[in-house]
Write a protein that holds these residues in place. Structure first.
Motif, short mmCIF file in Angstrom:
data_model
loop_
_atom_site.label_atom_id
_atom_site.label_comp_id
_atom_site.label_asym_id
_atom_site.label_seq_id
_atom_site.Cartn_x
_atom_site.Cartn_y
_atom_site.Cartn_z
N ALA A 101 -28.97 -12.49 -9.95
CA ALA A 101 -28.49 -11.36 -10.75
C ALA A 101 -28.56 -11.70 -12.23
N ILE A 102 -28.19 -12.94 -12.56
CA ILE A 102 -28.26 -13.41 -13.96
C ILE A 102 -29.70 -13.35 -14.46
N SER A 103 -30.62 -13.90 -13.68
CA SER A 103 -32.03 -13.94 -14.10
C SER A 103 -32.62 -12.55 -14.21
N THR A 104 -32.15 -11.61 -13.37
CA THR A 104 -32.63 -10.23 -13.43
C THR A 104 -32.18 -9.55 -14.73
N VAL A 105 -30.90 -9.72 -15.07
CA VAL A 105 -30.37 -9.12 -16.31
C VAL A 105 -31.08 -9.72 -17.53
N HIS A 106 -31.26 -11.04 -17.53
CA HIS A 106 -31.97 -11.69 -18.64
C HIS A 106 -33.40 -11.18 -18.74
N ALA A 107 -34.06 -11.04 -17.59
CA ALA A 107 -35.45 -10.58 -17.58
C ALA A 107 -35.59 -9.18 -18.17
N ILE A 108 -34.67 -8.29 -17.80
CA ILE A 108 -34.71 -6.92 -18.32
C ILE A 108 -34.50 -6.93 -19.84
N GLU A 111 -41.63 -12.30 -18.01
CA GLU A 111 -40.37 -12.13 -17.29
C GLU A 111 -40.29 -10.76 -16.60
N THR A 112 -41.26 -9.89 -16.91
CA THR A 112 -41.35 -8.58 -16.24
C THR A 112 -41.36 -8.73 -14.72
N THR A 113 -41.92 -9.81 -14.23
CA THR A 113 -42.08 -10.00 -12.78
C THR A 113 -40.78 -10.44 -12.10
N THR A 114 -39.82 -10.95 -12.87
CA THR A 114 -38.61 -11.54 -12.29
C THR A 114 -37.77 -10.57 -11.46
N PRO A 115 -37.47 -9.34 -11.96
CA PRO A 115 -36.68 -8.42 -11.13
C PRO A 115 -37.31 -8.14 -9.77
N GLY A 116 -38.63 -8.00 -9.73
CA GLY A 116 -39.32 -7.74 -8.46
C GLY A 116 -39.22 -8.91 -7.50
N ILE A 117 -39.36 -10.13 -8.04
CA ILE A 117 -39.24 -11.34 -7.21
C ILE A 117 -37.82 -11.44 -6.64
N ASN A 118 -36.83 -11.18 -7.49
CA ASN A 118 -35.44 -11.25 -7.03
C ASN A 118 -35.13 -10.16 -6.00
N LEU A 119 -35.66 -8.96 -6.23
CA LEU A 119 -35.44 -7.87 -5.29
C LEU A 119 -36.03 -8.24 -3.92
N ARG A 120 -37.17 -8.92 -3.90
CA ARG A 120 -37.80 -9.35 -2.64
C ARG A 120 -36.87 -10.30 -1.89
N TRP A 121 -36.22 -11.20 -2.63
CA TRP A 121 -35.29 -12.14 -2.01
C TRP A 121 -34.09 -11.38 -1.43
N TYR A 122 -33.58 -10.41 -2.18
CA TYR A 122 -32.44 -9.60 -1.70
C TYR A 122 -32.80 -8.83 -0.44
N LEU A 123 -34.02 -8.25 -0.40
CA LEU A 123 -34.47 -7.51 0.77
C LEU A 123 -34.61 -8.44 1.98
N ASP A 124 -35.11 -9.64 1.72
CA ASP A 124 -35.30 -10.63 2.78
C ASP A 124 -33.95 -11.06 3.35
N ILE A 125 -33.02 -11.41 2.47
CA ILE A 125 -31.71 -11.89 2.91
C ILE A 125 -30.90 -10.78 3.56
N GLY A 126 -31.25 -9.51 3.22
CA GLY A 126 -30.55 -8.37 3.81
C GLY A 126 -31.16 -7.89 5.10
N GLY A 127 -32.17 -8.62 5.62
CA GLY A 127 -32.80 -8.27 6.89
C GLY A 127 -33.74 -7.08 6.81
N MET A 128 -34.34 -6.86 5.64
CA MET A 128 -35.23 -5.71 5.45
C MET A 128 -36.68 -6.14 5.27
N LYS A 129 -37.03 -7.24 5.89
CA LYS A 129 -38.38 -7.79 5.73
C LYS A 129 -39.46 -6.88 6.31
N ARG A 130 -39.11 -6.07 7.29
CA ARG A 130 -40.09 -5.19 7.93
C ARG A 130 -40.02 -3.76 7.38
#
Length: 274
Positions: free
Chosen positions: A76-83, A177-196
């Motif tokens: 979340a920190i890296s996402t806010v910084h990236a934006i 750093e434009t790419t950081t929010p997308g990378i973090n969102l992918r991790w959140y989707l993965d950890i939330g069981g939304m990989k499919r």
């Protein structure tokens, strides 16, 4: 009469606060230091707010392990910084006149402003805080490639902030750093069981495009810009010249390695879909 007095008192306090910020916190000699401290405190604030917000509104958060919750907050920190830094970088590089070729009064490699220095200071504060977390929980939040990436970024951004040299090229790199929010969102989707999920697939495509533009093509454009203005680059201090050449080269190699992994991951996801 009482309301009028209260308004006058409030305005007096407001003027004093504005004066304090202008004369002390944002005075030119102090900007690097106040912005770094501000960046570190902002990281702490985002971490705490994320922890509080996620505990209340995300059921997944409570079921995570301790280190996963720490990584959740850290991302979340890296996402806010990236934006923040992406918005500042895009504005300063492409919208403002600070680094315009039309201004011939000063070398493009020596131009800076209070705003550009302040934004770099906030970024330095972020890299210090994030690097500290990476070392503290090593290797849970990232391996040696993250340490190398952050160290190079920290040194380059800090030098540019303190010396005022090469800020244009520093901001060009920070656009990545434009790419950081997308990378973090992918991790959140993965950890939330939304990989499919469809969102996971769309996220992968967006990351591919954003990475190609911000971390591959933009670095090529930056190299071309350095080539066109190499006479001005040569007038920088030796350490500054090394940073302008070495840091983008190292980060480009790392970006290409990570890009190959992104392509493999996207192919794997598309193959599963079929």
């Amino acid at each position: 009469m009482l309301a009028s007095k209260e308004i006058m008192k409030f305005k007096s306090y407001q003027n004093q606060a504005n004066l304090f910020v202008k004369e002390y916190l944002l005075a030119d000699p102090l900007i690097p230091y106040t912005s770094i401290i501000g960046g570190i405190f902002a990281c702490k604030m985002v971490y705490d707010l994320t922890q509080l917000f996620s505990t209340v509104y995300f059921k997944t958060y409570s079921s995570l392990t301790k280190i996963q919750r720490i990584e959740w907050n850290n991302r979340a920190i890296s996402t806010v910084h990236a934006i923040f830094i992406t918005a500042m970088s895009l504005y300063l590089v492409f919208c403002s006149d600070l680094y315009s070729d039309n201004q011939v009064a000063e070398l493009i490699t020596h131009r800076s402003s209070s705003m550009s220095t302040f934004a770099l200071g906030v970024s330095v504060g972020y890299f210090i805080a994030d690097l500290g977390m990476i070392f503290w929980f090593f290797p849970s939040l990232g391996g040696y490639e993250y340490v190398i990436h952050h160290l190079f970024s920290l040194v380059a951004v800090a030098y540019s902030m303190l010396s005022g040299e090469g800020q244009l090229y520093t901001y060009m790199i920070l656009v990545s750093e434009t790419t950081t929010p997308g990378i973090n969102l992918r991790w959140y989707l993965d950890i939330g069981g939304m990989k499919r999920s469809k969102a996971y697939l769309i996220n992968g495509v967006v990351i591919f495009i954003a990475w190609l533009v911000a971390r591959i093509l933009l670095f090529v454009f930056m190299s071309y810009h350095v080539y066109l203005h190499f006479d001005q680059v040569q007038q920088m201090h030796t350490f500054g010249k090394i940073l302008v050449i070495v840091v983008p080269l190292v980060l480009s190699i790392m970006n290409l390695v990570w890009f190959s992994k992104i392509i493999k991951g996207l192919r794997k996801t598309l193959a599963k879909r079929q």
